[in-house]
Each structure stands twice: as C-alpha cells, then as structure tokens.
Design an enzyme around this catalytic site. Structure first.
Site, mmCIF file in Angstrom:
data_model
loop_
_atom_site.group_PDB
_atom_site.id
_atom_site.type_symbol
_atom_site.label_atom_id
_atom_site.label_comp_id
_atom_site.label_asym_id
_atom_site.label_seq_id
_atom_site.Cartn_x
_atom_site.Cartn_y
_atom_site.Cartn_z
ATOM 1 N N SER A 1 1.410 -1.606 5.731
ATOM 2 C CA SER A 1 1.718 -0.180 5.649
ATOM 3 C C SER A 1 2.727 0.059 4.533
ATOM 4 O O SER A 1 3.829 -0.487 4.555
ATOM 5 C CB SER A 1 2.277 0.325 6.974
ATOM 6 N N GLU B 1 8.050 1.747 2.949
ATOM 7 C CA GLU B 1 8.371 0.693 3.908
ATOM 8 C C GLU B 1 8.574 -0.627 3.188
ATOM 9 O O GLU B 1 9.304 -1.490 3.640
ATOM 10 C CB GLU B 1 7.263 0.570 4.955
ATOM 11 N N ARG C 1 12.117 0.242 11.852
ATOM 12 C CA ARG C 1 11.988 -0.523 10.613
ATOM 13 C C ARG C 1 13.331 -0.759 9.921
ATOM 14 O O ARG C 1 13.431 -0.741 8.689
ATOM 15 C CB ARG C 1 10.997 0.156 9.652
#
Length: 303
Positions: free
Chosen positions: A228, A298, A178
C-alpha cells in the site's frame, strides 16, 4: 566520504566477522527494486555485532539506517550516503516459550507467523502475507485484515541513541496507525516478544491460506512494489479514492498505478525512484483536487 572509509576500516579491525559491503546497490534490498548505492552496508548475525557497529558509526558521526526486507522503503536513485544495517535474512533467531515468541528483528513476519502456526499459537495470522521483517513491522505497527502488531507485541529490545540497550514494554512503544516510537529512527528495534493464544493448528493454517488467497486475488503481487503506497485517510480508503478519480493505469516512466489495486504503485520493470515519486505526487494532487482529501505516503523515502 572520509568518515565512511574510516568507519569501514574500524569495523574491519574491531568486528572482523561482520559482513561489510561498500557501495551496495539498494535496488537489491527493496521490494520496489529501485535505489542507488548505500555507501556502506553491514549484515550482522549477532546482537553484539549490531550494537557495536552502530556505536562505532555514531562515534564517527555517520548517519545510520536499519533496514529489514525493504518492503516499505523507497531509496533515491543517487543512493544514500549512510551506514545501512541490513537485518534480513541473517539476524533472525527465534525462541518459543509457552505462548510467547521472542525473535530478532530480521525475521520475516511470514516466517514468524508460520512458526506460531507450527506451535499451535493464534493471533499472528494477519502477518503471514506481510512481506516485511519483524523490526519493520514493529517500527510501522504493520497490520492487515483487522490485525496490527500493537495487538501482539509485549516487549521490544531497543538500541537507544546513547548506545545502551533497553527492554521496553509494549505500551511504551507508542503504537498508533502505521507509527511507533521507532518511526523516526533514533531508537532501533533489536528484537521483539509477541504474546499469542493457544488455537487449533488446522484452523490457524486455514485462516492463513484464506488471507494468502485474498492477497493473490486482489493485489498485484507479480510486480515489484512496496505494498500500500498511501496511508488510510481518516474516514476514507486510499485505493477507493484513487480509483474514484480514474487513476488506475496512470503512468510516469516505468511506474504505474496498478490496474488491479489502485492503492499500489508498481514498478512495471524499468521504473526509477524519480518515476515513483513523481507518480505519487501526481496521484496525491489529483485526489486532493477532486475530493479535498490529502493522501499521506506510507512508504519511507530514503536519500
């Protein structure tokens, strides 16, 4: 704000075809459906427009932010005093050459995956259900169901801080979980080339249908969210930890930890950015207190 208005005037004069919006509500441009106004937004269609607009903004020392579909973005309720360059849906050209697809950063990953399937190319099925754009996907090394952008990205067109445009090979992008070399926003993704393999078109479509069915079954797609909310901690799963702590259904204002999937913070209809941030902090605090595991957001917070 004088710099914003000066930039607006200059853009009108030098790029008369460029779509510009003053005080544009960011709640219209994020999948969370929250956020105050962007001081100035541009919606380019061509690379030349985008590059020249960003150069002008930097000349006026106006902070510049590039956004795609806003699927991983949380914008402050007071808005953002910046020049926001919005690439979805206008900046989305896609070309096919053999087993490679080259597309502008504003194309949705779902559209790119569908195009690959139509061409009988496999390797991008994982991206079909990701709601972000190609630019956002490259920036955060988006992934799902065992696939990540690092596996398919071969080249990236990059707008550098000094205004030059470079082509980077995939390995230069510093992909990790990520994250990429573009995550800090100093280098901007203009386009990307993905390399795929020949495959059975029906099998490719069946895989995409399977992934879509899994998402509908397990994720609260009926509510606004950013997918998420937290990154996967090493050796753990964020959703499992949150569920273990009994936090499904926890609310702050209009924000709630999904009862369907604990990894999602959702907007039940009237959430503010402040509600979402407070709920995220509460979840992180309770999980850490109970398990000793720290959760890292995130979603990208913009203010």
């Amino acid at each position: 704000m004088n710099e914003i208005h000066n930039l607006h005037r200059q853009l009108r004069q030098q790029l008369p075809e460029l779509e510009l919006r003053l005080d544009e509500p960011m709640s219209h441009h994020t999948t969370f459906r929250v956020g105050g106004p962007a001081a100035l937004m541009a919606c380019p269609r061509q690379t030349e427009e985008l590059v020249e607009a960003v150069k002008l903004a930097r000349a006026w020392e106006v902070p510049t932010v590039m956004v795609g579909n806003g699927s991983n973005l949380l914008v402050d309720d007071s808005g953002v005093n910046a020049f926001v360059v919005k690439t979805v849906p206008q900046y989305a050209d896609c070309q096919v050459c053999g087993k490679e697809l080259t597309a502008q950063s504003g194309i949705l990953l779902s559209q790119l995956a569908t195009k690959a399937a139509q061409e009988g190319l496999t390797g991008l099925e994982f991206a079909h259900g990701i709601p972000g754009s190609l630019g956002g996907g490259v920036t955060m090394n988006a992934g799902a169901y065992g696939g990540e952008m690092v596996q398919v990205v071969r080249q990236v067109g990059v707008l550098c801080p000094d205004g030059t445009v470079e082509t980077w090979e995939g390995e230069r992008c510093q992909f990790r979980y990520r994250h990429s070399a573009f995550s800090d926003g100093t280098h901007l993704v203009l386009w990307a080339k993905v390399g795929l393999q020949r495959g059975d078109p029906e099998k490719i479509r069946e895989t995409m249908r399977d992934f879509s069915a899994r998402r509908r079954e397990k994720q609260p797609l009926e509510y606004p969210s950013a997918g998420s909310t937290f990154k996967r901690p090493q050796g753990h799963f964020a959703a499992a930890l949150i569920d273990q702590c009994g936090l499904k259904g926890l609310r702050v204002g209009g924000a709630m930890v999904s009862e369907k999937h604990a990894g999602f913070v959702i907007n039940t209809g009237n959430a503010t950015c402040s509600d979402i941030l407070r709920l995220m902090d509460e979840v992180r605090g309770r999980v850490y207190e109970a398990t000793g595991v720290g959760l890292e957001p995130e979603v990208r917070y913009l203010k």
